[in-house]
Structures are given as structure tokens and as C-alpha cells.
Design a protein around this motif. Sequence first.
Motif, PDB file in Angstrom:
ATOM      1  N   LEU A  90       0.838  -1.195   0.000  1.00  0.00           N
ATOM      2  CA  LEU A  90       0.000   0.000   0.000  1.00  0.00           C
ATOM      3  C   LEU A  90       0.872   1.242   0.000  1.00  0.00           C
ATOM      4  CD1 LEU A  90      -2.598  -1.113   2.682  1.00  0.00           C
ATOM      5  CD2 LEU A  90      -3.065  -0.762   0.287  1.00  0.00           C
ATOM      6  N   CYS A  91       0.530   2.160  -0.870  1.00  0.00           N
ATOM      7  CA  CYS A  91       1.195   3.460  -0.925  1.00  0.00           C
ATOM      8  C   CYS A  91       0.267   4.490  -0.307  1.00  0.00           C
ATOM      9  CB  CYS A  91       1.494   3.818  -2.376  1.00  0.00           C
ATOM     10  SG  CYS A  91       2.203   5.462  -2.600  1.00  0.00           S
ATOM     11  N   ALA A  92       0.849   5.503   0.334  1.00  0.00           N
ATOM     12  CA  ALA A  92       0.049   6.572   0.929  1.00  0.00           C
ATOM     13  C   ALA A  92       0.787   7.891   0.796  1.00  0.00           C
ATOM     14  CB  ALA A  92      -0.242   6.286   2.403  1.00  0.00           C
ATOM     15  N   SER A  93       0.031   8.978   0.901  1.00  0.00           N
ATOM     16  CA  SER A  93       0.650  10.299   0.910  1.00  0.00           C
ATOM     17  C   SER A  93      -0.059  11.185   1.912  1.00  0.00           C
ATOM     18  CB  SER A  93       0.601  10.931  -0.489  1.00  0.00           C
ATOM     19  OG  SER A  93      -0.717  11.336  -0.826  1.00  0.00           O
ATOM     20  N   SER A  94       0.635  12.230   2.351  1.00  0.00           N
ATOM     21  CA  SER A  94       0.017  13.163   3.293  1.00  0.00           C
ATOM     22  C   SER A  94       0.740  14.505   3.229  1.00  0.00           C
ATOM     23  CB  SER A  94       0.058  12.624   4.729  1.00  0.00           C
ATOM     24  OG  SER A  94       1.358  12.776   5.284  1.00  0.00           O
ATOM     25  N   LEU A  95       0.056  15.509   3.711  1.00  0.00           N
ATOM     26  CA  LEU A  95       0.721  16.772   3.968  1.00  0.00           C
ATOM     27  C   LEU A  95       1.635  16.593   5.172  1.00  0.00           C
ATOM     28  CD1 LEU A  95      -2.326  19.173   3.565  1.00  0.00           C
ATOM     29  CD2 LEU A  95      -0.332  19.061   2.060  1.00  0.00           C
ATOM     30  N   ALA A  96       2.610  17.442   5.302  1.00  0.00           N
ATOM     31  CA  ALA A  96       3.485  17.399   6.477  1.00  0.00           C
ATOM     32  C   ALA A  96       2.770  18.060   7.649  1.00  0.00           C
ATOM     33  CB  ALA A  96       4.782  18.124   6.181  1.00  0.00           C
ATOM     34  N   GLY A  97       2.866  17.428   8.817  1.00  0.00           N
ATOM     35  CA  GLY A  97       2.217  18.013   9.992  1.00  0.00           C
ATOM     36  C   GLY A  97       1.430  16.965  10.742  1.00  0.00           C
ATOM     37  N   GLU A  98       1.332  17.132  12.042  1.00  0.00           N
ATOM     38  CA  GLU A  98       0.850  16.036  12.877  1.00  0.00           C
ATOM     39  C   GLU A  98      -0.636  15.739  12.741  1.00  0.00           C
ATOM     40  OE1 GLU A  98       1.894  17.442  16.793  1.00  0.00           O
ATOM     41  OE2 GLU A  98      -0.110  18.244  17.089  1.00  0.00           O
ATOM     42  N   ARG A  99      -1.437  16.669  12.268  1.00  0.00           N
ATOM     43  CA  ARG A  99      -2.878  16.422  12.259  1.00  0.00           C
ATOM     44  C   ARG A  99      -3.381  15.859  10.931  1.00  0.00           C
ATOM     45  NH1 ARG A  99      -4.986  18.701  16.854  1.00  0.00           N
ATOM     46  NH2 ARG A  99      -7.080  18.108  16.193  1.00  0.00           N
ATOM     47  N   TYR A 100      -2.465  15.734   9.971  1.00  0.00           N
ATOM     48  CA  TYR A 100      -2.922  15.391   8.630  1.00  0.00           C
ATOM     49  C   TYR A 100      -2.972  13.887   8.422  1.00  0.00           C
ATOM     50  CZ  TYR A 100      -2.309  20.296   7.608  1.00  0.00           C
ATOM     51  OH  TYR A 100      -2.404  21.656   7.616  1.00  0.00           O
ATOM     52  N   GLU A 101      -4.111  13.429   7.914  1.00  0.00           N
ATOM     53  CA  GLU A 101      -4.260  12.011   7.662  1.00  0.00           C
ATOM     54  C   GLU A 101      -3.514  11.608   6.398  1.00  0.00           C
ATOM     55  OE1 GLU A 101      -6.512  14.335   7.231  1.00  0.00           O
ATOM     56  OE2 GLU A 101      -8.041  13.776   5.727  1.00  0.00           O
ATOM     57  N   GLN A 102      -3.247  10.301   6.306  1.00  0.00           N
ATOM     58  CA  GLN A 102      -2.645   9.761   5.097  1.00  0.00           C
ATOM     59  C   GLN A 102      -3.754   9.287   4.161  1.00  0.00           C
ATOM     60  OE1 GLN A 102       0.406   6.857   6.005  1.00  0.00           O
ATOM     61  NE2 GLN A 102       1.381   8.222   7.477  1.00  0.00           N
ATOM     62  N   TYR A 103      -3.536   9.506   2.879  1.00  0.00           N
ATOM     63  CA  TYR A 103      -4.443   9.031   1.834  1.00  0.00           C
ATOM     64  C   TYR A 103      -3.778   7.838   1.165  1.00  0.00           C
ATOM     65  CZ  TYR A 103      -6.912  13.451   2.369  1.00  0.00           C
ATOM     66  OH  TYR A 103      -7.608  14.503   2.883  1.00  0.00           O
ATOM     67  N   PHE A 104      -4.557   6.789   0.992  1.00  0.00           N
ATOM     68  CA  PHE A 104      -3.992   5.539   0.502  1.00  0.00           C
ATOM     69  C   PHE A 104      -4.405   5.241  -0.932  1.00  0.00           C
ATOM     70  CE2 PHE A 104      -1.980   3.338   4.051  1.00  0.00           C
ATOM     71  CZ  PHE A 104      -2.334   4.159   5.109  1.00  0.00           C
ATOM     72  N   GLY A 105      -3.513   4.565  -1.627  1.00  0.00           N
ATOM     73  CA  GLY A 105      -3.835   3.999  -2.922  1.00  0.00           C
ATOM     74  C   GLY A 105      -4.589   2.692  -2.772  1.00  0.00           C
ATOM     75  N   PRO A 106      -5.012   2.091  -3.885  1.00  0.00           N
ATOM     76  CA  PRO A 106      -5.823   0.872  -3.837  1.00  0.00           C
ATOM     77  C   PRO A 106      -5.042  -0.385  -3.490  1.00  0.00           C
ATOM     78  CG  PRO A 106      -5.394   1.484  -6.098  1.00  0.00           C
ATOM     79  CD  PRO A 106      -4.841   2.582  -5.259  1.00  0.00           C
ATOM     80  N   GLY A 107      -3.717  -0.298  -3.489  1.00  0.00           N
ATOM     81  CA  GLY A 107      -2.915  -1.467  -3.138  1.00  0.00           C
ATOM     82  C   GLY A 107      -2.489  -2.283  -4.348  1.00  0.00           C
ATOM     83  N   THR A 108      -1.350  -2.941  -4.219  1.00  0.00           N
ATOM     84  CA  THR A 108      -0.858  -3.903  -5.211  1.00  0.00           C
ATOM     85  C   THR A 108      -0.640  -5.225  -4.507  1.00  0.00           C
ATOM     86  OG1 THR A 108       0.280  -2.242  -6.551  1.00  0.00           O
ATOM     87  CG2 THR A 108       1.024  -4.526  -6.764  1.00  0.00           C
ATOM     88  N   ARG A 109      -1.335  -6.248  -4.990  1.00  0.00           N
ATOM     89  CA  ARG A 109      -1.112  -7.576  -4.425  1.00  0.00           C
ATOM     90  C   ARG A 109      -0.021  -8.255  -5.247  1.00  0.00           C
ATOM     91  NH1 ARG A 109      -3.086 -10.402  -0.617  1.00  0.00           N
ATOM     92  NH2 ARG A 109      -4.905  -9.078  -0.307  1.00  0.00           N
ATOM     93  N   LEU A 110       1.130  -8.420  -4.633  1.00  0.00           N
ATOM     94  CA  LEU A 110       2.292  -9.011  -5.294  1.00  0.00           C
ATOM     95  C   LEU A 110       2.452 -10.464  -4.869  1.00  0.00           C
ATOM     96  CD1 LEU A 110       4.978  -8.789  -6.929  1.00  0.00           C
ATOM     97  CD2 LEU A 110       6.073  -8.116  -4.783  1.00  0.00           C
ATOM     98  N   THR A 111       2.572 -11.322  -5.848  1.00  0.00           N
ATOM     99  CA  THR A 111       2.870 -12.731  -5.597  1.00  0.00           C
ATOM    100  C   THR A 111       4.210 -13.046  -6.228  1.00  0.00           C
ATOM    101  OG1 THR A 111       0.521 -13.300  -5.636  1.00  0.00           O
ATOM    102  CG2 THR A 111       2.090 -15.114  -5.885  1.00  0.00           C
TER     103      THR A 111
END
Lengths: 113, 114
Positions: A90-111
Motif C-alpha cells: 500500500l502506498c500513501a501520501s500526506s501533507l506534512a504536519g501532525e494532524r494530517y491524515e494519510q491518503y492511501f492507494g488501492p494497493g498492489t497484491r504481489l505474488t
Amino acid sequence: DVKVTQSSRYLVKRTGEKVFLECVQDMDHENMFWYRQDPGLGLRLIYFSYDVKMKEKGDIPEGYSVSREKKERFSLILESASTNQTSMYLCASSLAGERYEQYFGPGTRLTVT
Amino acid sequence: AQKITQTQPGMFVQEKEAVTLDCTYDTSDPSYGLFWYKQPSSGEMIFLIYQGSYDQQNATEGRYSLNFQKARKSANLVISASQLGDSAMYFCAMRGDNTDKLIFGTGTRLQVFP
């Protein structure tokens, strides 16, 4: 609308192959993250980037490297894939700073076989 | 070291009832933040609610509220009036002082039945 995209939803690779997982965000976020998710273990941080070309190791960096050449793109690299790297990434991104949530991508299932 | 503990691997609740998902944490940081995320079967992680350690009031977001008990180091998620669409994995996470990294718990699978 906020968006984090990952290059593949499903990926199958052979042991020893070099694997690239790409993540792109369109929110101009400073921070980007790579996690792996395994049943019963929750999400574990692999690497974190707080700026272009800047990175920090997470809890489980062994066997992985990362690249962030542009602000919107964060790549996870498995130099030589092994079967124990079979997982959901799972990849995520966020603004810098303690109150900001992370937004996630849909995920890659790797085998890795 | 910082740690998040979710002791309930699975929970069941009847539709329209309230449910509490437990989360305890361990940190020595004076300032920290607590987050809850929902992960439906489709896999995407959805942010639900945030509580700062110095916030005076417990956080609420619609049907979600966070029962923050600082002295007990607990940050339980309360979902009121459960809906079938609330069936998902729920993760508690913590951000420590001077870092934007999160530490996640192992999650609780909630199943809502009619």
C-alpha cells in the motif's frame, strides 16, 4: 478529489526478478509512504519520503529500496524478489504536519513464485 | 518503543446497534496523534477520525466518535447505529512526536448482521 494511484492491482513475479511498484499522488503532498500488509500483522512501514530525493527507513526496509525523483511519484523497488515478499503493498501520501491524515492507494497484491 | 494494540480480532454487531472497537497505545512522547481507518473488502484504506493528544474534547465525525482516555492510554472507536456497509477491517494508528510516520495496530474485523 484526492487521488493516490498505484501502477498495478495484481502482480506476479518470479524469485530473483527486480520488481518496481509505482505510486503517484495528485495532491502536492510532501510525504509519501510504502507499507506492506500481511494478515494478522496490520500495516508495516517499509520506507517514508518527506521530500524529493529524501527518504527514511521504516520498520522493515530489508530487501527494499525506494526512489523519489519527483514530488508526485514514489517508487518501491525489490532488487531481487523473494517468496517472503509476497504481500499486499500500500502506498500513501500526506501533507506534512501532525494532524494530517494519510491518503492511501488501492494497493498492489504481489505474488512471488 | 511505540506500540498500538487492538485486542479484538473480530467483532459482531447487529444493524442499528452501537459498537466499540478497542485500541490501546504505548508511547513516551508528550504529544501524539491517534487515527482510525476503515478497510472494506475492496482493500482501500479510508480515514475515519483523528484525535490529538492535547485536544480538549473527544473527536466526532458523523456516526464515528473516539472515546479518548489519556490516562488509560486508550482510544476506542465508537460506531453508532451500525449499518451493513460498516462491515470491514478497522485499524487504529498512532503518530508520535516530531514525526509524520504512523504505527498501525493489527486491526479488528467488524461484521454487521441484519
